[in-house]
Design an enzyme around this catalytic site. Structure first.
Site, mmCIF file in Angstrom:
data_model
loop_
_atom_site.group_PDB
_atom_site.id
_atom_site.type_symbol
_atom_site.label_atom_id
_atom_site.label_comp_id
_atom_site.label_asym_id
_atom_site.label_seq_id
_atom_site.Cartn_x
_atom_site.Cartn_y
_atom_site.Cartn_z
ATOM 1 N N HIS A 40 -5.721 2.969 1.287
ATOM 2 C CA HIS A 40 -4.858 4.067 1.746
ATOM 3 C C HIS A 40 -5.431 4.805 2.968
ATOM 4 O O HIS A 40 -4.723 5.065 3.933
ATOM 5 C CB HIS A 40 -4.651 5.095 0.637
ATOM 6 C CG HIS A 40 -4.112 4.530 -0.643
ATOM 7 N ND1 HIS A 40 -3.215 3.487 -0.678
ATOM 8 C CD2 HIS A 40 -4.338 4.872 -1.939
ATOM 9 C CE1 HIS A 40 -2.909 3.221 -1.945
ATOM 10 N NE2 HIS A 40 -3.577 4.034 -2.726
ATOM 11 N N LYS A 54 5.135 6.163 2.410
ATOM 12 C CA LYS A 54 5.382 7.617 2.422
ATOM 13 C C LYS A 54 6.155 7.981 3.689
ATOM 14 O O LYS A 54 5.766 7.572 4.793
ATOM 15 C CB LYS A 54 4.052 8.381 2.362
ATOM 16 C CG LYS A 54 3.364 8.265 0.994
ATOM 17 C CD LYS A 54 2.135 9.140 0.906
ATOM 18 C CE LYS A 54 1.373 8.918 -0.377
ATOM 19 N NZ LYS A 54 1.833 9.696 -1.512
ATOM 20 N N ASP A 108 0.913 -1.134 0.000
ATOM 21 C CA ASP A 108 0.000 0.000 0.000
ATOM 22 C C ASP A 108 0.951 1.181 0.000
ATOM 23 O O ASP A 108 1.604 1.451 1.013
ATOM 24 C CB ASP A 108 -0.882 0.002 1.250
ATOM 25 C CG ASP A 108 -1.861 1.161 1.236
ATOM 26 O OD1 ASP A 108 -1.407 2.307 1.003
ATOM 27 O OD2 ASP A 108 -3.062 0.950 1.443
ATOM 28 N N HIS A 109 1.095 1.863 -1.120
ATOM 29 C CA HIS A 109 2.218 2.810 -1.216
ATOM 30 C C HIS A 109 2.111 3.950 -0.201
ATOM 31 O O HIS A 109 3.098 4.600 0.110
ATOM 32 C CB HIS A 109 2.424 3.310 -2.654
ATOM 33 C CG HIS A 109 1.495 4.398 -3.089
ATOM 34 N ND1 HIS A 109 0.248 4.151 -3.581
ATOM 35 C CD2 HIS A 109 1.638 5.744 -3.113
ATOM 36 C CE1 HIS A 109 -0.337 5.301 -3.891
ATOM 37 N NE2 HIS A 109 0.493 6.286 -3.614
HETATM 38 C C1 BG6 Z 1 -3.553 5.141 -6.230
HETATM 39 C C2 BG6 Z 1 -4.908 5.313 -6.838
HETATM 40 O O1 BG6 Z 1 -3.520 4.011 -5.394
HETATM 41 O O2 BG6 Z 1 -3.217 6.288 -5.463
HETATM 42 C C3 BG6 Z 1 -4.958 6.556 -7.698
HETATM 43 O O3 BG6 Z 1 -5.224 4.172 -7.611
HETATM 44 C C4 BG6 Z 1 -4.510 7.761 -6.914
HETATM 45 O O4 BG6 Z 1 -6.263 6.770 -8.202
HETATM 46 C C5 BG6 Z 1 -3.174 7.489 -6.231
HETATM 47 O O5 BG6 Z 1 -4.383 8.849 -7.829
HETATM 48 C C6 BG6 Z 1 -2.830 8.637 -5.291
HETATM 49 O O6 BG6 Z 1 -1.529 8.451 -4.795
HETATM 50 P P1 BG6 Z 1 -0.667 9.685 -4.297
HETATM 51 O O7 BG6 Z 1 0.571 9.075 -3.748
HETATM 52 O O8 BG6 Z 1 -0.446 10.582 -5.477
HETATM 53 O O9 BG6 Z 1 -1.493 10.390 -3.253
#
Ligand code: BG6
Length: 505
Positions: A241, A183, A178-179
């Site tokens: 997220h 962060k 979950d990126h």
């Molecule tokens: C992704 C979603 O997981 O996260 C996208 O699929 C979204 O729709 C993105 O734009 C947002 O990531 P960040 O890091 O730019 O907030």
């Protein structure tokens, strides 16, 4: 670090190009990759090793946070090989096994294999099964599976997928990215309350009035309508997220915490969130969809007019919700969460609003609530707002902002942190199955209520802060979304000279 083979499915794709290669390159520069490593990129296209290496170099020139140095790049891409693979062709996996073993022999490394699936979720199951069947997964050392969201489409499909994956990999071997957990500011949250007794003492319902978690984006659906129109903000951002941010914010950790402890505490948070009932979801959830409007001076289409979106779509591009964690620490503290596309500005932040000493807002002499503001994107900062006496106006207060932000150069990209941890075998900042399952279970009544249209779909103009109903949800409880006011008012709150302190983070 142990010598490793990285086997990358989806090596010709967008994620690999934008995130994975730049992250590996930056880890390489920082000497955070194993001294001996091999990367085998897989895709359907007929690429040679040389062409693949050139593509990797191109992606570094475009997306690396550090400028790509041609000499360094040259030695970096030495480790890269390419092989054509059709996901459903069993014989391709046998060929792949030969190549992996050949590279392991060439480099004299033991078989530690990290399988990174940078592919659509429909391919997770067949790939995992083929890894198992072909013998690729029978390693003398360790094996790990790295997968990206979406992990399922709802509770049942997530369970089915997990069941299938667990036939080839144990839970300890599965690293669900979950990126948001990668962060840097999210990773610092853990340390913030764990190693700062002041924060730890305040981290509860005695001192905190409410918590606001926002992930607003200015982008619309872009070219992803075929995916997004079936998913919406609730699945795309909220279930994963946003709930991960909530867990990381609310977690209470002992000083000498371990990965297991983090997992258990996060699970506890999810289990303690008051469940919703499908029929009454509308009482604490706002559903929105962007209409046409203006983003930074440019007029843009409404969601329904975007290419690829179904006619009469009821898809959500915005969701706001109020959650209550029913435990000793957080009972009575509302957690407001919102995320939307085509909002006024890009901002991912957590605001922790502390209670007023008297329990009511003291606006007479200019004092403002104490706030802890954690900006994750586009800025990365942590600021504590306190009241100080205003030297210009005797007897009045003026907020001062204490900067707890880390040094900019310490801030790695999310994917650097995550890939590094996966190579190290540290699963702390990955989504454990328990969390994923509990998140889907909590969200399921919302999915059902949306599906059955049990609550209104509010249109909001592109370039706004979402439907006004989301403001009303907070106003009904005497709160408001912080920092939503127009830019000219925001500067009124600002302090000329922020007081800098050393942060023990
Ligand atoms: C992704 C979603 O997981 O996260 C996208 O699929 C979204 O729709 C993105 O734009 C947002 O990531 P960040 O890091 O730019 O907030």
């Amino acid at each position: 670090m142990e010598p490793t083979s990285i086997i990358l499915f989806g090596a010709t794709g967008d994620l690999a190009k934008r995130k994975i290669y730049p992250a590996l390159y930056n880890l390489y520069i920082e000497q955070k990759l194993p001294a001996s490593f091999s990367l085998i990129g897989l895709g359907r296209r007929e690429w040679s090793d040389e062409f693949f290496q050139a593509q990797v170099e191109k992606s570094l020139n475009e997306f690396s946070r550090r400028p790509a140095d041609p000499e360094v790049v040259k030695s970096f891409v030495q480790a890269f090989r390419y092989s054509v693979l059709n996901i459903s062709h069993k014989e391709d996996y046998i060929e792949l096994l030969n190549l992996v073993e050949q590279r392991e022999a060439e480099l004299g490394i033991s078989s530690n294999r990290l399988f990174y699936l940078s592919v659509g979720p429909e391919f997770f199951e067949p790939i995992a099964a083929n890894i198992q069947e072909s013998g690729l997964g029978s390693t003398a050392g360790w094996k790990r599976l790295v997968i990206e969201k979406p992990f399922g489409h709802d509770l049942q499909s997530a369970r089915d997928l997990n069941h299938k994956l667990s036939e080839a990999f144990t839970e300890e071997e599965i690293y669900r990215i979950d990126h948001y957990l990668g962060k840097p500011m999210v990773q610092r949250l853990e340390t913030l309350h764990q190693s700062n007794p002041i924060m730890k003492a305040l981290w509860n319902n005695r001192y905190i009035s409410n918590v606001q978690i926002t992930a607003n984006e200015t982008v619309g659906v872009e070219e992803r309508a075929s995916y997004y129109d079936h998913v919406g903000a609730v699945r795309d951002m909220f279930q994963n997220h946003m709930l991960q941010l909530l867990m990381m914010m609310a977690i209470q950790l002992p000083y000498n915490s371990t990965t297991e402890k983090v997992g258990l505490k996060k699970k506890h948070i999810m289990e303690s969130i008051q469940p919703l009932q499908k029929q009454t979801v509308g009482a604490s959830v706002i559903r929105g969809q962007y209409a046409e409007g203006n983003i930074q001076g440019k007029s843009v289409n409404g969601y329904a007019a975007e290419p690829g979106v179904a006619e009469n779509t009821m898809n959500d591009t915005f969701i706001a919700a109020k959650l209550q964690i029913d435990d000793f620490f957080w009972r009575g503290v509302p957690f407001y969460i919102r995320t939307g596309k085509r909002m006024k500005e890009k901002s991912t932040r957590i605001v922790i609003e502390f209670k007023e000493p008297s329990g009511q807002a003291n606006v007479v002499n200019g004092s403002k609530p104490n706030l802890l503001v954690i900006e994750m994107s586009p800025d990365q900062s942590m600021t504590l707002q306190l009241n100080a006496s205003d030297p210009q106006h005797k007897g009045e207060f003026k907020p001062v902002h204490i900067d707890l932000s880390p040094d900019r150069e310490d801030l790695a990209e999310a994917y650097e942190n995550l890939i590094h941890d996966a190579l190290h075998g540290d699963p702390t900042f990955f989504a454990h199955w328990d969390e994923v399952e509990l998140s889907w279970a909590w969200v399921q009544p919302i999915l059902d209520a949306f599906q059955e249209n049990l609550l209104p779909l509010h249109l909001y103009p592109a370039g706004s802060y979402g439907p006004t109903e989301s403001d009303k949800m907070l106003a009904d409880e005497g709160h408001h979304w912080w920092f939503d006011q127009p830019a000219d008012q925001q500067t009124e709150d600002a302090i000329e000279a922020p007081l800098a302190v050393n942060a023990n983070l």
